[in-house]
Design a protein around this motif. Sequence first.
Motif, PDB file in Angstrom:
ATOM      1  N   GLY A  66       0.780  -1.230   0.000  1.00 36.12           N
ATOM      2  CA  GLY A  66       0.000   0.000   0.000  1.00 36.12           C
ATOM      3  C   GLY A  66       0.805   1.270   0.000  1.00 36.12           C
ATOM      4  O   GLY A  66       0.244   2.368  -0.002  1.00 36.12           O
ATOM      5  N   MET A  67       2.152   1.172  -0.028  1.00 39.32           N
ATOM      6  CA  MET A  67       2.989   2.364   0.032  1.00 39.32           C
ATOM      7  C   MET A  67       3.623   2.708  -1.318  1.00 39.32           C
ATOM      8  O   MET A  67       4.277   3.740  -1.447  1.00 39.32           O
ATOM      9  CB  MET A  67       4.092   2.182   1.078  1.00 39.32           C
ATOM     10  N   LYS A  68       3.426   1.829  -2.298  1.00 43.86           N
ATOM     11  CA  LYS A  68       3.918   2.085  -3.648  1.00 43.86           C
ATOM     12  C   LYS A  68       2.822   1.664  -4.598  1.00 43.86           C
ATOM     13  O   LYS A  68       2.677   0.494  -4.935  1.00 43.86           O
ATOM     14  CB  LYS A  68       5.214   1.311  -3.917  1.00 43.86           C
ATOM     15  N   PHE A  74       5.188   8.501  -9.958  1.00 46.14           N
ATOM     16  CA  PHE A  74       5.485   9.365  -8.819  1.00 46.14           C
ATOM     17  C   PHE A  74       4.276   9.549  -7.906  1.00 46.14           C
ATOM     18  O   PHE A  74       4.415   9.611  -6.677  1.00 46.14           O
ATOM     19  CB  PHE A  74       5.957  10.725  -9.331  1.00 46.14           C
ATOM     20  N   GLU A  75       3.078   9.607  -8.484  1.00 46.39           N
ATOM     21  CA  GLU A  75       1.872   9.906  -7.708  1.00 46.39           C
ATOM     22  C   GLU A  75       1.624   8.885  -6.597  1.00 46.39           C
ATOM     23  O   GLU A  75       1.041   9.218  -5.559  1.00 46.39           O
ATOM     24  CB  GLU A  75       0.651   9.953  -8.634  1.00 46.39           C
ATOM     25  N   GLY A  76       2.053   7.651  -6.815  1.00 45.45           N
ATOM     26  CA  GLY A  76       1.755   6.617  -5.837  1.00 45.45           C
ATOM     27  C   GLY A  76       2.954   6.108  -5.062  1.00 45.45           C
ATOM     28  O   GLY A  76       2.818   5.182  -4.258  1.00 45.45           O
ATOM     29  N   ILE A  77       4.115   6.688  -5.282  1.00 45.91           N
ATOM     30  CA  ILE A  77       5.325   6.219  -4.601  1.00 45.91           C
ATOM     31  C   ILE A  77       5.486   6.948  -3.276  1.00 45.91           C
ATOM     32  O   ILE A  77       5.852   8.123  -3.242  1.00 45.91           O
ATOM     33  CB  ILE A  77       6.564   6.419  -5.488  1.00 45.91           C
ATOM     34  N   ILE A  96       0.180   4.403   3.828  1.00 44.29           N
ATOM     35  CA  ILE A  96      -0.437   3.173   3.316  1.00 44.29           C
ATOM     36  C   ILE A  96      -1.818   3.474   2.742  1.00 44.29           C
ATOM     37  O   ILE A  96      -2.650   4.107   3.402  1.00 44.29           O
ATOM     38  CB  ILE A  96      -0.547   2.116   4.423  1.00 44.29           C
ATOM     39  N   ASN A  97      -2.056   3.000   1.529  1.00 47.63           N
ATOM     40  CA  ASN A  97      -3.344   3.189   0.855  1.00 47.63           C
ATOM     41  C   ASN A  97      -4.080   1.855   0.772  1.00 47.63           C
ATOM     42  O   ASN A  97      -3.785   1.028  -0.098  1.00 47.63           O
ATOM     43  CB  ASN A  97      -3.133   3.757  -0.545  1.00 47.63           C
ATOM     44  N   PRO A  98      -5.050   1.602   1.641  1.00 46.16           N
ATOM     45  CA  PRO A  98      -5.761   0.313   1.634  1.00 46.16           C
ATOM     46  C   PRO A  98      -6.564   0.061   0.363  1.00 46.16           C
ATOM     47  O   PRO A  98      -6.963  -1.082   0.117  1.00 46.16           O
ATOM     48  CB  PRO A  98      -6.702   0.427   2.844  1.00 46.16           C
ATOM     49  N   GLN A  99      -6.818   1.123  -0.432  1.00 47.11           N
ATOM     50  CA  GLN A  99      -7.578   0.931  -1.661  1.00 47.11           C
ATOM     51  C   GLN A  99      -6.714   0.422  -2.824  1.00 47.11           C
ATOM     52  O   GLN A  99      -7.239   0.120  -3.904  1.00 47.11           O
ATOM     53  CB  GLN A  99      -8.255   2.240  -2.080  1.00 47.11           C
ATOM     54  N   ASP A 100      -5.403   0.305  -2.612  1.00 45.06           N
ATOM     55  CA  ASP A 100      -4.550  -0.239  -3.652  1.00 45.06           C
ATOM     56  C   ASP A 100      -4.963  -1.685  -3.942  1.00 45.06           C
ATOM     57  O   ASP A 100      -5.230  -2.465  -3.018  1.00 45.06           O
ATOM     58  CB  ASP A 100      -3.086  -0.192  -3.212  1.00 45.06           C
ATOM     59  N   ILE A 101      -4.995  -2.056  -5.211  1.00 41.23           N
ATOM     60  CA  ILE A 101      -5.505  -3.364  -5.612  1.00 41.23           C
ATOM     61  C   ILE A 101      -4.693  -4.517  -5.023  1.00 41.23           C
ATOM     62  O   ILE A 101      -5.187  -5.636  -4.875  1.00 41.23           O
ATOM     63  CB  ILE A 101      -5.551  -3.475  -7.154  1.00 41.23           C
TER      64      ILE A 101
END
Length: 376
Positions: A66-68, A74-77, A96-101
Motif C-alpha cells: 500500500g505504500m507504492k 510518482f503519484e503513488g510512490i 499506506i493506501n488500503p484501496q490499492d488493488i
Amino acid sequence: MKLLKNALIMNYKTKSYDLSNIYYENGVIKKITPTDIVLDFQYDEILDAEGLYVTSGLIDAHTHLGMKGDSQGFEGIDHNEKNDPITPNMRAIDGINPQDITFKEALFAGITVVGSGPGSTNVIGGQYACIKTFGTSIDKMIIKFPMAMKVSFGENPKKNYNSKNKTPITRMGIAALLRETIQKTIEYKNDPKRKFDAKLEAMIPVINKEIPLKAHVHRGDDIISAIRIAKEFNLDMTLDHCTCITDVLDDVLNEKFPLIMGPSLGARGKIELKGKSFKNVATVSKKADICITTDAPVIPLEYLPICAGLAIENGMDEWKALEAVTINGAKIMKIDDKYGSLEVGKVADIIVWKRKPFISVTSPKYVIVEGKNINL
C-alpha cells in the motif's frame, strides 16, 4: 456461532493433518473438535471444507504493501522519503493506501496479516506497522503500531545520497550516521530539559527495547555491521533479506537475531544479491527458524505461497515452510498470542485451500478474516 466443518488442519506443532471442526464467534476461535463431534449451537453460518487443507491466514513480516501504488508512477510512490537520510519520524500508517488493488490480491491469495513500512533508501526510514490486509481504513486495520524502526545498510542508502548534500556515500558513513542518531537519542532521553525533537522522540521506543530495529541487509559484511551496532547499544533487531547470509552463517546464528529471508523469487538486480536463491533459504532453515518474505511489491504479495513452495522444492522442510509464512512472522511482530496458528482464543483468520498449499500452485476456496467469510 459459526462452524467450518471437515477441515484438514495443517498443525505445525504436531506435524500432523488433523480432520477437525472449527467453531468461531465474534472473530475468535472458540473450539476445535474432531469431525465426529458436532457441538449443539445455534449456527449463523456453516461452511464445509470437504476435507480440504486448512491453515491460519498467511503472514509476511516485511512488505511495503500500500505504500507504492500499483501501476503508478510518482503519484503513488510513498515508501521512501528521500529528502533526508534520517527520518525515524516517518509513519507507515500515513502512507499506506488500503484501496490499492494489491491488498485484495493478497487477501484472495490467503495472506491476512503483514508488516508494512518504509523502504530502504534511508539510513533510518521510519516506523513499520503490523496490519490486516482486509479493510478500507488503515486506522481500523492496524494490529500493532509502531511495530519496528526501519534501518538500512548497503547499496540502497549508498546510491541514494551523495557528497553534494553531505550525506553518507560509504558503508562507514551509513554506520556512523546510525550510531550518531542512536547516541543522540540516548542523550535526548536522559536530558530533563530537552526540547521536543520529532526524530529523536520517534527513536525512544527503540532504545527502550519496546520495538526492534528492522535492518535491511543483504551482503554478509552488512549483516555483521548491523549486529555489531545492535550489540553496541543493546538493541533488539530483526535481520531482513539476508541474501548472502550463508557467507557468515555461523557468526550470525550465534547471535540469535530473528531472520527474515527474501525475496528469493525473480532476478538479481544488484551486486549484493549474488546469494539470492531458494537453496540458501532452505539451507538456513535447517539451522534456524526463519520468515519468508516477498518484499512486496518487489514480488507481488500474492506469490508468498509460491515462494514457500519453491523453498520446499529446494530442500526446506514442509512444516518449516508453513511456520515461515505463519507463526514465525507472528512471533517476530509479537502478535503470536492472536495470530499465526489455528488455536482456541486466536483470531479466526482461516484459509481453506483448494489443493495442498505450497506443494502445488493453488488458491483458497474460502478466506475467513476475523470470522467473516470473504466472498472470493
